[in-house]
Design a protein around this motif. Structure first.
Motif, PDB file in Angstrom:
ATOM      1  N   LYS A 170       0.849  -1.194   0.000  1.00  0.00           N
ATOM      2  CA  LYS A 170       0.000   0.000   0.000  1.00  0.00           C
ATOM      3  C   LYS A 170       0.887   1.247   0.000  1.00  0.00           C
ATOM      4  N   LEU A 171       0.645   2.140  -0.945  1.00  0.00           N
ATOM      5  CA  LEU A 171       1.420   3.374  -1.051  1.00  0.00           C
ATOM      6  C   LEU A 171       0.467   4.567  -0.994  1.00  0.00           C
ATOM      7  N   ILE A 172       0.703   5.448  -0.012  1.00  0.00           N
ATOM      8  CA  ILE A 172      -0.076   6.692   0.093  1.00  0.00           C
ATOM      9  C   ILE A 172       0.773   7.803  -0.521  1.00  0.00           C
ATOM     10  N   VAL A 173       0.162   8.590  -1.398  1.00  0.00           N
ATOM     11  CA  VAL A 173       0.916   9.618  -2.118  1.00  0.00           C
ATOM     12  C   VAL A 173       0.227  10.973  -1.965  1.00  0.00           C
ATOM     13  N   THR A 174       1.002  11.987  -1.590  1.00  0.00           N
ATOM     14  CA  THR A 174       0.395  13.318  -1.453  1.00  0.00           C
ATOM     15  C   THR A 174       1.370  14.424  -1.859  1.00  0.00           C
ATOM     16  N   ASP A 175       0.822  15.527  -2.369  1.00  0.00           N
ATOM     17  CA  ASP A 175       1.601  16.765  -2.468  1.00  0.00           C
ATOM     18  C   ASP A 175       1.937  17.183  -1.031  1.00  0.00           C
ATOM     19  N   GLY A 176       3.064  17.857  -0.813  1.00  0.00           N
ATOM     20  CA  GLY A 176       3.380  18.416   0.498  1.00  0.00           C
ATOM     21  C   GLY A 176       2.647  19.744   0.651  1.00  0.00           C
ATOM     22  N   VAL A 177       3.048  20.710  -0.161  1.00  0.00           N
ATOM     23  CA  VAL A 177       2.298  21.955  -0.329  1.00  0.00           C
ATOM     24  C   VAL A 177       1.518  21.784  -1.632  1.00  0.00           C
ATOM     25  N   PHE A 178       0.208  21.914  -1.590  1.00  0.00           N
ATOM     26  CA  PHE A 178      -0.593  21.658  -2.796  1.00  0.00           C
ATOM     27  C   PHE A 178      -0.371  22.766  -3.830  1.00  0.00           C
ATOM     28  N   SER A 179      -0.082  22.335  -5.061  1.00  0.00           N
ATOM     29  CA  SER A 179       0.451  23.251  -6.065  1.00  0.00           C
ATOM     30  C   SER A 179      -0.537  24.327  -6.507  1.00  0.00           C
ATOM     31  N   MET A 180      -1.832  24.035  -6.497  1.00  0.00           N
ATOM     32  CA  MET A 180      -2.811  24.993  -6.997  1.00  0.00           C
ATOM     33  C   MET A 180      -3.607  25.648  -5.870  1.00  0.00           C
ATOM     34  N   ASP A 181      -3.397  25.204  -4.625  1.00  0.00           N
ATOM     35  CA  ASP A 181      -4.134  25.744  -3.490  1.00  0.00           C
ATOM     36  C   ASP A 181      -3.216  26.405  -2.469  1.00  0.00           C
ATOM     37  N   GLY A 182      -1.981  25.886  -2.367  1.00  0.00           N
ATOM     38  CA  GLY A 182      -1.017  26.476  -1.442  1.00  0.00           C
ATOM     39  C   GLY A 182      -1.150  25.971  -0.019  1.00  0.00           C
ATOM     40  N   ASP A 183      -2.130  25.081   0.262  1.00  0.00           N
ATOM     41  CA  ASP A 183      -2.261  24.574   1.633  1.00  0.00           C
ATOM     42  C   ASP A 183      -1.331  23.380   1.857  1.00  0.00           C
ATOM     43  N   PHE A 184      -1.163  22.999   3.132  1.00  0.00           N
ATOM     44  CA  PHE A 184      -0.258  21.904   3.492  1.00  0.00           C
ATOM     45  C   PHE A 184      -1.042  20.597   3.617  1.00  0.00           C
ATOM     46  N   ALA A 185      -0.412  19.498   3.251  1.00  0.00           N
ATOM     47  CA  ALA A 185      -1.000  18.179   3.510  1.00  0.00           C
ATOM     48  C   ALA A 185      -1.006  17.936   5.019  1.00  0.00           C
ATOM     49  N   PRO A 186      -2.021  17.202   5.528  1.00  0.00           N
ATOM     50  CA  PRO A 186      -2.055  16.885   6.960  1.00  0.00           C
ATOM     51  C   PRO A 186      -1.078  15.749   7.268  1.00  0.00           C
ATOM     52  N   LEU A 187       0.209  16.064   7.204  1.00  0.00           N
ATOM     53  CA  LEU A 187       1.242  15.018   7.257  1.00  0.00           C
ATOM     54  C   LEU A 187       1.245  14.250   8.569  1.00  0.00           C
ATOM     55  N   ASP A 188       0.897  14.919   9.701  1.00  0.00           N
ATOM     56  CA  ASP A 188       0.909  14.200  10.974  1.00  0.00           C
ATOM     57  C   ASP A 188      -0.095  13.054  10.949  1.00  0.00           C
ATOM     58  N   GLU A 189      -1.320  13.350  10.483  1.00  0.00           N
ATOM     59  CA  GLU A 189      -2.346  12.299  10.411  1.00  0.00           C
ATOM     60  C   GLU A 189      -1.996  11.260   9.350  1.00  0.00           C
ATOM     61  N   LEU A 190      -1.437  11.716   8.240  1.00  0.00           N
ATOM     62  CA  LEU A 190      -1.089  10.775   7.160  1.00  0.00           C
ATOM     63  C   LEU A 190       0.003   9.809   7.621  1.00  0.00           C
ATOM     64  N   ALA A 191       0.997  10.344   8.332  1.00  0.00           N
ATOM     65  CA  ALA A 191       2.101   9.499   8.789  1.00  0.00           C
ATOM     66  C   ALA A 191       1.595   8.466   9.791  1.00  0.00           C
ATOM     67  N   LEU A 192       0.699   8.891  10.661  1.00  0.00           N
ATOM     68  CA  LEU A 192       0.143   7.980  11.663  1.00  0.00           C
ATOM     69  C   LEU A 192      -0.678   6.878  10.980  1.00  0.00           C
ATOM     70  N   THR A 193      -1.508   7.287  10.033  1.00  0.00           N
ATOM     71  CA  THR A 193      -2.328   6.321   9.302  1.00  0.00           C
ATOM     72  C   THR A 193      -1.451   5.334   8.542  1.00  0.00           C
ATOM     73  N   ALA A 194      -0.413   5.850   7.905  1.00  0.00           N
ATOM     74  CA  ALA A 194       0.493   4.979   7.153  1.00  0.00           C
ATOM     75  C   ALA A 194       1.108   3.937   8.090  1.00  0.00           C
ATOM     76  N   LYS A 195       1.513   4.396   9.271  1.00  0.00           N
ATOM     77  CA  LYS A 195       2.156   3.491  10.224  1.00  0.00           C
ATOM     78  C   LYS A 195       1.167   2.418  10.679  1.00  0.00           C
ATOM     79  N   ASN A 196      -0.035   2.856  11.058  1.00  0.00           N
ATOM     80  CA  ASN A 196      -1.040   1.907  11.555  1.00  0.00           C
ATOM     81  C   ASN A 196      -1.444   0.879  10.518  1.00  0.00           C
ATOM     82  N   GLN A 197      -1.415   1.266   9.262  1.00  0.00           N
ATOM     83  CA  GLN A 197      -1.895   0.379   8.198  1.00  0.00           C
ATOM     84  C   GLN A 197      -0.737  -0.265   7.436  1.00  0.00           C
ATOM     85  N   SER A 198       0.474  -0.129   7.949  1.00  0.00           N
ATOM     86  CA  SER A 198       1.660  -0.663   7.258  1.00  0.00           C
ATOM     87  C   SER A 198       1.710  -0.245   5.794  1.00  0.00           C
TER      88      SER A 198
END
Ligand SMILES: *Cc1c(COP(=O)(O)O)cnc(C)c1O
Length: 389
Positions: A170-198
């Motif tokens: 399973k691979l989760i893929v995200t922009d860090g700073v979204f190119s057309m919106d300028g907002d940040f990805a919720p990396l803390d939640e994404l990293a936690l989810t990635a860890k929990n779901q291997s």
């Protein structure tokens, strides 16, 4: 008489009617806050050269001495005879900068994303992408042959629901700073989810590196995340760093896997060594010259305050990308044209680059802009929007 090409002409007419026709402007000057377009001097608010390094004298002279030392062409792919001392040094410096074990250079960000995703997942696996990810990430996911699932923008609950059902890698893929919106990805939640779901987490920080974080380390510096939380970090060199090319940073095993398996790495000519030399200099400037990041923050804040007073519809952006949501494509184009008439380049971004009904003016700042530039832009925006929204 109809030919296969009359269909194309009809399609082009359709595109134009929807206000979605794309065309190029011819730029006669170097990149910078001022461009020469059709003989006119235009103030540029459309570039991704956030730190103002594309035409920096030291970067230019590093490029020239790179050409003196290595010539122009790199002669072949990295794996044949195209991998120079300059490429190798840049990889090591980028690894130190990102705090990762190793880095691999790619010729463009588009190719890096396609190569990485296809090297990591394939049939029987699953890839999960934010709906607003850059086109190259979406294409990479589709081409990989893995089960491809998009989740609602920054919606980790939506992502989790899909992750639980998935089999294989399973691979989760995200922009860090979204190119057309300028907002940040919720990396803390994404990293936690990635860890929990291997699952693996891949972050494309094309718009954060150099710009976000104390040292310009981008979104992962902002969150304080190492290689453990974000095992696949991708960055581009043609935006904040002002040159050209891209890289992937991560573990020894990741980089060696990419060298063996990433087709867009193996089967393409290495970027010119002189570009790597120029980038070594721009990387140094980007790390050392904090004032560039501070300036960007100040300009963005000044713009946000002014735009709010004008009642413009801003997006929740903390970056150098400050879009104004317009909605209708033709209206966005009309305002962009009026701004150009007034001497300002602000591009209208339309579907399919952004969702239907999400056309916007994408205002971006450079560390080389000054306060009066922003005031003049706000003035011109106020005038250009009268009677149009
Ligand atoms: C620009 C961009 C790319 C592509 O990088 P290039 O080097 O221009 O091909 C990839 N991802 C994101 C988020 C980008 O903004």
């Amino acid at each position: 008489m109809t030919t296969p090409f009359s269909k194309l002409t009809a399609n082009l007419d359709d595109i134009a009617q929807q206000g979605l026709y794309r065309s190029r402007r011819i730029i006669a000057s170097p990149q910078g806050t001022n461009l020469e377009i059709d003989g006119r001097n235009i103030v540029n608010f459309s570039s991704n050269d956030y730190l103002g390094l594309a035409d920096h004298p030291d970067v230019v002279s590093a490029f020239k001495s790179g050409v003196d030392q290595y010539g122009v062409g790199s002669g072949s792919a990295h794996l044949i005879c195209g991998h120079s001392t300059a490429h190798h040094a840049l990889e090591e410096e980028l690894a130190a900068f990102t705090g990762r074990d190793r880095v691999l250079l790619f010729s463009t960000g588009y190719m890096a994303n396609i190569g990485v995703i296809s090297a990591l997942v394939g049939r029987g696996d699953a890839v999960f992408e934010d709906r607003l990810n850059h086109a190259s990430l979406l294409d990479g996911g589709l081409l990989s042959g893995a089960r491809f699932k998009r989740y609602a923008h920054a919606d980790v609950l939506d992502l989790s629901a899909n992750l639980e059902k998935a089999a294989g890698r399973k691979l989760i893929v995200t922009d860090g700073v979204f190119s057309m919106d300028g907002d940040f990805a919720p990396l803390d939640e994404l990293a936690l989810t990635a860890k929990n779901q291997s699952a693996w987490l891949m972050v494309d920080d094309a718009h954060g590196l150099g710009v976000i974080g104390e040292r310009g380390g981008g979104i992962v510096e902002h969150y304080g995340f190492t290689q453990d939380e974000v095992p696949v970090l991708m960055g581009t060199l043609g935006k904040g760093f002002g040159t050209f090319g891209a890289f992937v940073a991560g573990s020894e095993a990741l980089i060696e896997t990419l060298i063996q398996k990433a087709r867009t790495y193996i089967y393409t000519t290495a970027l010119p060594a002189a570009v790597a030399e120029a980038t070594r200099t721009s990387l140094k400037i980007a790390i050392e010259e904090n004032w560039r990041r501070d300036k960007l923050k100040k300009l963005s804040e000044q713009f946000r305050q002014g735009a709010e007073q004008l009642g413009l519809s801003l997006m929740p952006s903390l970056s150098a990308i400050q879009p104004i949501l317009i909605g209708d494509s033709q209206t966005a184009v009309d305002i962009s044209n009026a701004l150009l008439e007034a001497g300002f380049l602000v591009s209208a971004i339309r579907p399919p680059t952004v969702p239907q009904g999400g056309a916007r003016l994408r205002v971006t700042f450079s560390a080389l802009h000054d306060e009066p530039d922003v005031d003049r832009l706000l003035d011109a925006l106020a005038r250009a929007m009268i009677g149009r929204t």
